[in-house]
Design an enzyme around this catalytic site. Structure first.
Site, PDB file in Angstrom:
ATOM      1  N   SER A 274       0.864  -1.198   0.000  1.00 17.04           N
ATOM      2  CA  SER A 274       0.000   0.000   0.000  1.00 17.04           C
ATOM      3  C   SER A 274       0.887   1.230   0.000  1.00 17.04           C
ATOM      4  O   SER A 274       2.090   1.135   0.227  1.00 17.04           O
ATOM      5  CB  SER A 274      -0.856   0.000   1.271  1.00 17.04           C
ATOM      6  OG  SER A 274      -0.041   0.385   2.385  1.00 17.04           O
ATOM      7  N   ASP A 275       0.302   2.398  -0.229  1.00 11.07           N
ATOM      8  CA  ASP A 275       1.084   3.599   0.016  1.00 11.07           C
ATOM      9  C   ASP A 275       0.956   3.910   1.518  1.00 11.07           C
ATOM     10  O   ASP A 275       0.230   3.241   2.247  1.00 11.07           O
ATOM     11  CB  ASP A 275       0.620   4.761  -0.878  1.00 11.07           C
ATOM     12  CG  ASP A 275       1.716   5.804  -1.036  1.00 11.07           C
ATOM     13  OD1 ASP A 275       1.702   6.549  -2.008  1.00 11.07           O
ATOM     14  OD2 ASP A 275       2.611   5.847  -0.160  1.00 11.07           O
TER      15      ASP A 275
END
Ligand code: GLC
Length: 743
Positions: A274-275
């Protein structure tokens, strides 16, 4: 050797290679599945957890950390890894990561500057050098290349991109992947690359970072996904999903992207991260009611590892027990993570040896200098004022807030670069000419946003004595990059006044702009004799610009993004659609519009009354100290089948006085399609070096299936019909030739 024997030999070789590959893959799978079978659910979820900053030794002992980022103290890093490897139950190493985007210690130009080189071989060398430096500090995973297509200079992250073109971003992003990952991931100097931000983040509405995007499927497939597919083909080990929501679905939970495209269509076998906290932020998006639902949606979509927000660690076990996620989803995620760690050789070699000798090694500085030099774009050179003659100049004035700004010159995402190692233009010009001429230095402004004219007024009387004035303007590093969007792209502070005052001295003025994005500089351009644009050039920006100013090097950079005349023209990019009413470029503009003009008197075409249609500089633009003459392109055939290879060639002659490099560009246009097609698409480029008077024939080979696009039925097809082709110096000029594609 008979053809039959050759064929048998070739088949045996192929079977041997495939056999080796299969054997390797089988060995890899056996190792991973054996390890997975021995892991508890807590240990599995632990691998999906990435932590940042802080002391994580206890969590490492429990096998609850898959990766750590931003741990820069080598002693603490080694101790954390020791806890994971020697004190946890299964000894699975932690994957250490960092944003090594355009260098680790030796800072190269920001990626937008590297894109201006149109030099994938050099960019690969730069990434390789960055990997050698970063891995000696224990980093084995970087969050780069960023390949977000960027058509909006208001968006600060355009600085991290390779610009507006899918083909250029694909070629350069792949080069960076190869540089970071080396010939083999398990080489201790290799680090896993991470292509980001998947996908379409650069289309943030209004150029405001983190804002929603509205990218329909055709545009997503034909523009925004192109460089990601190329990075996947280049073997990128990991993918990072974007913060943004596209048409209401956050990329962090976008199953179409993360499963249908990445896994089912592209067969990607690395892992997805994920970011930063983007899983937890789906609650803020209003896409999940709480972090537990966010964790569930992210896992269902295909996010394998969570960056820092900890919702997987806190919720996956309960979600599994409630039957809201399955063990196979968790196993798939963990398998992908273990596969990358296995390929990195971490299980055999989890520790690193710090070797500071590689930091700022001479060959690294040389690569950074070459990248900075080739990233510089000559925008104007009236009266051939450049290059300056160091033998005749008695006095040179070096002015402006960016002339001696070592920290700012490194640009955004320069976490580990050290300003003390940066060589600024002032230092380099003094080194270059200081023993022969008087170098007058006047910053005039304390920084780019300084509005106080005092420094300018005080400086004018001094700089008037110089034979030539070189003004360094632009923006500080912090004004571009993540979360640094800008609604106004004019030069900040009193920089425009500075350029005006310099013009009034009557002395020749050379303007050098150092920025993280294309700024709006039409007015300043009119006030100066020459101008060079350098997207923040990094550690060696000073020597690079000095070489260019005094002719030891010749500018060869080309714009990787369109430069607008006004911010209101944005989004503006070369590969736009024709529309049904294209601008004629003969429109009547604002100051010429008569009073009581009739409703339709200005024509009904697509342009701005106050800005017209054209940009300040088109994509692919860049001048040289010499001149080049292009011949008329020729084709190997007028009509092509879909399996054919188009060969286009044209002569290129250096008709000036300097040996120089020209980036020759190949564009095509698909005149009629089942979707309206761009007015031009870059399909090839070559850097060609020529001595004065020398001529070469430049040849491009273009497989016709490279003309394929995703049509409305979601199929990747080459359609029959008429095409145009250009071989040119930039995206705005040149006469096309025609060819056909037929079954
Ligand atoms: C940031 C960025 C991403 C970066 C990550 C780790 O917010 O969006 O590009 O790699 O977090 O620093």
């Amino acid at each position: 050797m008979s053809n039959q024997f050759k064929a048998i030999l070739l088949l045996n070789v192929l079977f041997f290679i495939c056999g080796c590959h299969t054997k390797t893959r089988n060995k890899e799978d056996a190792f991973i599945n054996n390890l997975l079978s021995r892991m508890t659910i807590d240990e599995k979820i632990g691998q999906m957890n990435q932590v940042s900053w802080g002391d994580w030794n206890d969590l490492a002992r429990k096998g609850q950390i898959g990766s750590a980022l931003n741990l820069t103290d080598p002693v603490a890093l080694k101790e954390m890894q020791r806890c994971a490897v020697e004190e946890s139950r299964l000894g699975i190493p932690v994957l250490v990561s960092r944003d090594v985007v355009h260098g680790y210690k030796t800072m190269q130009p920001i990626p937008l500057g590297q894109a201006a080189t149109f030099n994938p071989e050099l960019i690969e060398k730069g990434a390789r050098m960055a990997a050698i430096e970063a891995t000696s500090a224990g980093i084995r995973w970087t969050f780069a290349p960023m390949v977000d297509i960027s058509r909006d200079a208001r968006w600060g992250r355009i600085a991290e991109s390779f610009g507006e073109d899918p083909y250029l971003s694909a070629i350069l992003g792949s080069a960076m992947v190869k540089g970071f990952q080396g010939d083999s991931l398990n080489d201790p100097t290799s680090m896993a690359a991470c292509v980001k931000h998947f996908a379409g983040y650069g289309a943030a509405e209004g150029g405001r970072d983190y804002n929603s995007t509205l990218i329909p499927q055709n545009e997503l497939m034909n523009v925004y996904l192109v460089p990601f597919d190329a990075a996947r083909k280049a073997g990128v080990a990991t993918v990072m999903c974007a913060f943004s929501d596209n048409d209401g679905i956050p990329c962090t939970a976008n199953k179409f992207l993360l499963q249908d495209i990445l896994r089912d269509e592209w067969k990607f076998d690395g892992f997805v991260v994920s970011d930063w906290a983007s899983i937890a932020e789906m609650v803020i998006h209003g896409f999940a009611s709480d972090s537990k639902e966010a964790a569930m949606k992210a896992l269902h979509a295909g996010v394998n590892m969570e960056m820092v927000s900890g919702t997987y660690l806190s919720n996956l076990k309960a979600l599994l027990e409630e039957g809201k996620v399955s063990i196979s989803q968790i196993d798939d995620a963990v398998r992908n993570i273990l596969r990358v760690k296995y390929r990195l050789g971490l299980f055999e070699n989890p520790y690193f040896v710090t070797n500071k000798d590689v930091f700022y090694a001479q060959n690294h500085l040389d690569i950074a200098r070459k990248l900075a030099e080739q990233s510089a774009i000559l925008l104007k050179n009236t009266g051939q004022i450049l290059p300056l003659d160091s033998n005749t100049i008695q006095s040179i004035a070096v002015v402006g807030p960016m002339a001696d700004a070592p920290y700012e010159q490194m640009g955004t995402w320069s976490f580990d670069g050290e300003k003390e190692q940066t060589i600024t233009p002032l230092t380099a010009i003094r080194d270059y000419i200081g023993n022969k001429a008087n170098v007058i230095y006047e910053p005039c402004l304390a920084y780019s946003r300084d509005k106080d004219p005092k420094g300018i007024i005080q400086a004018v009387s001094k700089v008037k004595q110089a034979d030539v004035i070189v003004a360094f303007v632009g923006e500080e590093a912090i004004l571009s990059g993540e979360a640094h969007s800008m609604a106004d792209l004019n030069l900040k502070g009193a920089q425009t006044d500075l350029i005006e005052e310099l013009k009034l001295t009557g002395k020749p003025v050379v303007m050098i702009v150092m920025a993280g994005r294309p700024l709006v500089i039409e007015k300043e351009l009119n006030d100066v004799n020459a101008a060079i644009y350098m997207f923040h050039p990094g550690t060696m920006g000073g020597p690079a610009i000095a070489d260019l100013l005094f002719g030891k090097a010749v500018p060869s950079g080309k714009t990787p993004v369109t430069f607008p005349k006004m911010v209101g023209q944005i989004p503006i990019y070369y590969n736009h659609k024709m529309t049904g009413r294209p601008a004629t470029r003969k429109e009547i503009l604002l100051d010429s519009i008569p009073i009581e003009a009739g409703q339709t008197s200005l024509g009904c075409t697509s342009f701005y009354l106050d800005a017209g249609f054209d940009p300040l500089f088109p994509f692919g633009f860049g001048l040289s100290y010499t001149t080049f003459e292009y011949g008329t392109p020729e084709l190997n055939m007028p009509v092509f089948g879909k399996q054919d290879i188009l060969k286009a060639s044209c002569t290129l002659r250096n008709t000036g006085d300097y040996e120089a490099t020209e980036t020759v560009q190949l564009y095509i246009r698909d005149l009629v399609g089942s979707l309206s097609r761009p007015v031009k698409e870059l399909k090839g480029f070559q850097r060609i070096f020529l001595k004065p008077g020398q001529e070469k024939t430049v040849v491009f080979e273009l497989p016709i299936d490279n003309l394929a696009f995703w049509n409305a039925e979601g199929k990747n097809v080459v359609e029959n019909g008429d095409f145009q082709l250009w071989i040119s110096t930039d995206s705005s000029i040149g006469n096309p030739i025609h060819f056909k594609v037929e079954d």
